[in-house]
Design a protein around this motif. Structure first.
Motif, PDB file in Angstrom:
ATOM      1  N   UNK A 188       0.831  -1.191   0.143  1.00 29.11           N
ATOM      2  CA  UNK A 188       0.041  -0.068   0.045  1.00 29.11           C
ATOM      3  C   UNK A 188       0.774   1.267  -0.106  1.00 29.11           C
ATOM      4  N   UNK A 189       0.212   2.589  -0.307  1.00 24.85           N
ATOM      5  CA  UNK A 189       0.950   3.643  -0.346  1.00 24.85           C
ATOM      6  C   UNK A 189       1.470   4.018   1.016  1.00 24.85           C
ATOM      7  N   UNK A 190       0.847   3.567   2.062  1.00 23.49           N
ATOM      8  CA  UNK A 190       1.166   3.788   3.469  1.00 23.49           C
ATOM      9  C   UNK A 190       2.278   3.202   3.624  1.00 23.49           C
ATOM     10  N   UNK A 191       2.401   1.909   3.504  1.00 26.02           N
ATOM     11  CA  UNK A 191       3.498   0.938   3.828  1.00 26.02           C
ATOM     12  C   UNK A 191       4.895   1.519   3.209  1.00 26.02           C
ATOM     13  N   UNK A 192       4.583   1.896   1.876  1.00 21.56           N
ATOM     14  CA  UNK A 192       5.718   2.304   0.962  1.00 21.56           C
ATOM     15  C   UNK A 192       6.293   3.526   1.755  1.00 21.56           C
ATOM     16  N   UNK A 193       5.291   4.479   2.101  1.00 18.42           N
ATOM     17  CA  UNK A 193       5.875   5.622   2.671  1.00 18.42           C
ATOM     18  C   UNK A 193       6.739   5.590   3.830  1.00 18.42           C
ATOM     19  N   UNK A 194       6.200   4.428   4.670  1.00 19.25           N
ATOM     20  CA  UNK A 194       6.775   4.264   5.897  1.00 19.25           C
ATOM     21  C   UNK A 194       8.215   3.426   5.766  1.00 19.25           C
ATOM     22  N   UNK A 195       8.152   2.673   4.519  1.00 19.76           N
ATOM     23  CA  UNK A 195       9.688   2.140   4.292  1.00 19.76           C
ATOM     24  C   UNK A 195      10.547   3.033   3.809  1.00 19.76           C
ATOM     25  N   UNK A 196      10.065   4.354   3.412  1.00 18.05           N
ATOM     26  CA  UNK A 196      11.098   5.268   2.624  1.00 18.05           C
ATOM     27  C   UNK A 196      12.063   5.745   4.049  1.00 18.05           C
ATOM     28  N   UNK A 197      11.266   5.797   5.050  1.00 20.12           N
ATOM     29  CA  UNK A 197      11.869   6.557   6.399  1.00 20.12           C
ATOM     30  C   UNK A 197      12.902   5.456   7.032  1.00 20.12           C
ATOM     31  N   UNK A 198      12.865   4.340   6.526  1.00 21.80           N
ATOM     32  CA  UNK A 198      13.976   3.263   7.337  1.00 21.80           C
ATOM     33  C   UNK A 198      15.091   3.104   6.412  1.00 21.80           C
ATOM     34  N   UNK A 199      16.183   2.832   7.269  1.00 17.23           N
ATOM     35  CA  UNK A 199      17.542   2.682   6.644  1.00 17.23           C
ATOM     36  C   UNK A 199      17.521   1.223   6.351  1.00 17.23           C
ATOM     37  N   UNK A 200      17.573   0.940   5.329  1.00 13.51           N
ATOM     38  CA  UNK A 200      17.690  -0.426   4.618  1.00 13.51           C
ATOM     39  C   UNK A 200      18.933  -0.969   4.454  1.00 13.51           C
ATOM     40  N   UNK A 201      20.007  -0.028   4.081  1.00  9.23           N
ATOM     41  CA  UNK A 201      21.385  -0.651   3.961  1.00  9.23           C
ATOM     42  C   UNK A 201      22.010   0.348   2.829  1.00  9.23           C
ATOM     43  N   UNK A 202      23.238   0.109   2.504  1.00 11.53           N
ATOM     44  CA  UNK A 202      23.774   0.909   1.663  1.00 11.53           C
ATOM     45  C   UNK A 202      23.490   0.291   0.152  1.00 11.53           C
ATOM     46  N   UNK A 203      23.983   1.319  -0.731  1.00 16.00           N
ATOM     47  CA  UNK A 203      23.704   0.762  -2.151  1.00 16.00           C
ATOM     48  C   UNK A 203      24.636  -0.386  -2.345  1.00 16.00           C
ATOM     49  N   UNK A 204      24.012  -1.242  -3.265  1.00 17.18           N
ATOM     50  CA  UNK A 204      24.754  -2.632  -3.334  1.00 17.18           C
ATOM     51  C   UNK A 204      26.237  -2.458  -4.177  1.00 17.18           C
ATOM     52  N   UNK A 205      26.288  -1.676  -4.955  1.00 12.87           N
ATOM     53  CA  UNK A 205      27.517  -1.463  -5.706  1.00 12.87           C
ATOM     54  C   UNK A 205      28.567  -0.925  -4.846  1.00 12.87           C
ATOM     55  N   UNK A 206      28.335  -0.513  -3.772  1.00 11.42           N
ATOM     56  CA  UNK A 206      29.240   0.280  -2.749  1.00 11.42           C
ATOM     57  C   UNK A 206      29.860  -0.617  -1.785  1.00 11.42           C
ATOM     58  N   UNK A 207      29.277  -2.079  -1.713  1.00  6.14           N
ATOM     59  CA  UNK A 207      29.705  -3.092  -1.086  1.00  6.14           C
ATOM     60  C   UNK A 207      31.232  -3.810  -1.369  1.00  6.14           C
ATOM     61  N   UNK A 208      31.683  -4.416  -0.653  1.00  2.00           N
ATOM     62  CA  UNK A 208      33.040  -5.096  -0.771  1.00  2.00           C
ATOM     63  C   UNK A 208      32.501  -6.262  -2.098  1.00  2.00           C
ATOM     64  N   UNK A 209      33.482  -6.386  -2.923  1.00  2.65           N
ATOM     65  CA  UNK A 209      33.093  -7.199  -4.332  1.00  2.65           C
ATOM     66  C   UNK A 209      32.856  -8.545  -3.677  1.00  2.65           C
TER      67      UNK A 209
END
Length: 293
Positions: free
Chosen positions: A224-245
């Motif tokens: 839902x739009x509400x859940x998607x909005x809440x997810x935007x405020x949560x830190x989920x992790x760094x961009x994948x390309x910035x991780x160790x190879x």
């Protein structure tokens, strides 16, 4: 690359634009007759009303009939194409041998694949809207490029011609590149949250863009739009390309073990074409049914 139907329907665009422009110019260039008639008194309002009503009623009836006939022609054409074309081997093989269960609801753009892996529930979602958006973007870019070359005296027409010839050769040889498709992969465990992987299926490869973690599995789905909005405020992790190879490689192997493989990357673009064709045929029939009602 563009589907055959999209290419065929894009050909008359330039002519239509020129015709529309000429029509607008003719309307602007000859306003005097309209202005004069607007100042002239109507001697018989009853006659004018009867004339305009019958005229529009007749015109509407003729357009409805012509549109219905054209829609029927398109339905017949698409039906004949369906009889000739067979289901791609990649689609048949995947549906018969894959551990994923397909959920494809007619009339909906999104398609879902689900499976169980140990105590995990794995969901892969993709949408045929990617196909439509990709084709529209290509057509827009081609139109813009054509207009720039037409308006610019220094346009590199030779380079454009060579590019067109190269694309035609690729299509004749059957080497048309599949449309890139965005995947939303969710791996969840009971009471442990979920991993949310954003990836791209292109050229038979799955390319991971982001590898997120959510304590609440609902945030990974964003139903839902509400859940998607809440997810935007949560830190989920760094961009994948910035991780160790090495970490990136292990995470990619983690997905492959759960069925997010090259076979999936080949299946999805091919299935998108099949579904888009089905939805288009259904749309034609629905529009015709409305016009004929």
């Amino acid at each position: 690359m563009l589907s055959l139907r999209t290419v065929a329907r894009s050909a008359p665009r330039t002519l239509n634009r020129l015709s529309s422009t000429a029509l607008r110019q003719s309307r602007v260039a000859r306003p005097s007759s309209l202005l004069k008639s607007s100042w002239a008194p109507l001697r018989s309002s009853q006659f004018a009303s009867a004339f305009s009503t019958s005229q529009f009623r007749q015109a509407a009836s003729e357009v409805d009939e012509e549109l219905s006939v054209k829609l029927d022609s398109e339905i017949q054409f698409e039906g004949s194409m369906k009889e000739v074309d067979q289901l791609p081997a990649s689609v048949k093989d995947f549906l018969e041998n894959s551990p994923f269960e397909l959920k494809d609801e007619p009339g909906k753009e999104d398609v879902t694949l689900t499976r169980k892996f140990n105590n995990e529930t794995i969901t892969v979602t993709f949408s045929i809207s990617d196909l439509t958006n990709y084709e529209n973007e290509d057509l827009y870019n081609e139109d813009a490029l054509g207009e720039d070359e037409f308006e610019s005296e220094g346009g590199n027409r030779q380079a454009r011609q060579e590019t067109d010839e190269l694309l035609e050769d690729e299509e004749e040889e059957g080497n048309e590149a599949p449309v890139p498709c965005r995947l939303n992969v969710v791996v969840e465990k009971p009471g442990k949250g979920a991993l949310n992987i954003e990836a791209l299926a292109q050229d038979g490869q799955v390319m991971v863009e982001n590898f997120y973690y959510f304590k609440d599995a609902k945030l990974a789905h964003g139903d839902t739009a509400e859940i998607a909005h809440i997810a935007q405020d949560v830190y989920p992790g760094p961009p994948f390309g910035t991780l160790d190879e090495d970490l990136q490689l292990l995470m990619e192997r983690y997905l492959e073990e759960r069925g997010v493989t090259q076979a999936l990357a080949v299946f999805i673009p091919d299935y998108m074409d099949v579904k888009e064709q089905r939805e288009y045929q259904a749309w034609l029939k629905q529009v015709k049914g409305f016009i004929d009602a």
